[in-house]
Motif scaffolding. Sequence first.
Motif, short mmCIF file in Angstrom:
data_model
loop_
_atom_site.label_atom_id
_atom_site.label_comp_id
_atom_site.label_asym_id
_atom_site.label_seq_id
_atom_site.Cartn_x
_atom_site.Cartn_y
_atom_site.Cartn_z
N ALA A 219 0.87 -1.38 0.02
CA ALA A 219 -0.07 0.11 -0.16
C ALA A 219 0.88 1.32 0.08
O ALA A 219 0.60 2.24 -0.61
N VAL A 220 1.88 1.26 0.70
CA VAL A 220 2.94 2.45 0.74
C VAL A 220 3.58 2.55 -0.71
O VAL A 220 3.62 3.49 -1.35
N THR A 221 4.05 1.58 -1.29
CA THR A 221 4.69 1.62 -2.55
C THR A 221 3.56 2.10 -3.70
O THR A 221 4.04 2.74 -4.69
N ASP A 222 2.33 1.83 -3.44
CA ASP A 222 1.43 2.15 -4.39
C ASP A 222 1.04 3.74 -4.28
O ASP A 222 0.87 4.33 -5.70
N VAL A 223 1.71 4.33 -3.64
CA VAL A 223 1.62 5.97 -3.52
C VAL A 223 2.89 6.14 -4.32
O VAL A 223 2.69 7.00 -5.02
N SER A 224 4.02 5.59 -3.97
CA SER A 224 5.08 6.12 -4.65
C SER A 224 6.18 5.12 -4.50
O SER A 224 6.59 4.57 -3.35
N ALA A 225 6.82 4.38 -5.73
CA ALA A 225 7.64 3.21 -5.40
C ALA A 225 9.22 3.72 -4.85
O ALA A 225 10.04 2.92 -4.46
N ASP A 226 9.36 5.01 -4.80
CA ASP A 226 10.40 5.70 -4.24
C ASP A 226 10.75 5.87 -2.90
O ASP A 226 11.70 6.54 -2.12
N LEU A 227 9.28 5.71 -2.10
CA LEU A 227 9.30 6.01 -0.85
C LEU A 227 10.15 5.07 0.08
O LEU A 227 10.16 3.71 -0.26
N ILE A 228 10.59 5.33 1.12
CA ILE A 228 11.35 4.58 1.95
C ILE A 228 10.67 4.36 3.29
O ILE A 228 10.20 5.42 3.81
#
Length: 374
Positions: A219-228
């Motif tokens: 769900a986090v990577t669905d917002v942006s694959a570049d998020l840590i």
Amino acid sequence: MAITFQSFKTTLGNMVAAAQGACPALLDLNVGSAGRAMLEAVAGLGLWFQFIALQILSRTRLATSIGSDVDSFVADFGLSRLPGTAATGMVTFTSFTPGSQSATIAAGTTVKTASNVVYTVVEDSTNTAWSAADSAYIRPAGTACVTIPVQCATTGTGGNVAAGAVCLLGTAVSGIDTVTNAAALTNGSDGETDAALRTRFVSYINSRSKATVSAIENAVTDVSADLIYQVVENVDTSGATLPGNVVVFVDDGSGDVSDSVIDEVYASVDAVRPAAVSIQVVRPNVVRPPVTMTVSVNGTGDLATVQATISTSIATYLNGLAIGDAASYSRLIQIAYAASTSVTNVTGVTLAGGTVDLPALTGTAYRAGTVSFG
């Protein structure tokens, strides 16, 4: 079922052998003969049909699709390609005569590099300089400088610049004379590649209808694959035990992720959490350890250029650390020597004033700070 494709020569040879084998008399299939011309025409059609079959196969399987075919394939499952992200980071606005007046820096104020890469000041309600009443950052009279977040006006790696590259005011601000970025900006990225989208698709499918840690991470990577990010269960944001609570620490590599991204991640994670489970999406505890070192180069190297390269590489290393990762002291020395073949010696290296690794701490992210050279 695998399909074996044949070359024109192989196809024609098989056709000649089959035709001669089915006929009791010797056939004239020499080059230029009518029979040879007919077989060559049919063999050419066979190659064309092979090409059509190959195109169909490549477009009906994600593993072999490319470009828009990848997009259309994953779109059937409610997934889309993630766009590029804009570089973000901190810049410092300074006044040469701070005692004479205060300064108000509104969100939307622009700064830029000498090559005209433009950055826009963005709102951060957690910044001590932010004034909700004024909807702007305030440099009080008597305070020489204020450090606030900016975001590149365009997405992509073109917004990644070295320390000190942001040096011009795009918008005139009364009470501000100069602007600079003490640390490199390194977290801008181009749009999601075909390979990255294929990998994310597997995680996306595997996490459907599952209220697992993997589902939350997806769900986090669905917002942006570049998020840590770092997902921690059964604790609150301070680390104290809190059964049934999930804390999601999120950063974009800048150490100052925006409020809007936090809100997007919360909404995305909230959609997959199980009932009776509470979630908290927060920024990590950001530590910007200062780095110092003395670098020597031989006659083939330019010291200023080498130092700039080292500074940018150290920023890239620190900004790329996962939340909860340790910061390696020895890696700084490795980065310095790898910056140029002209580097002959690296001495006096310190990380946060010491000569040891910074420990791995849950919810803590080490990000680029100042890099000083002796």
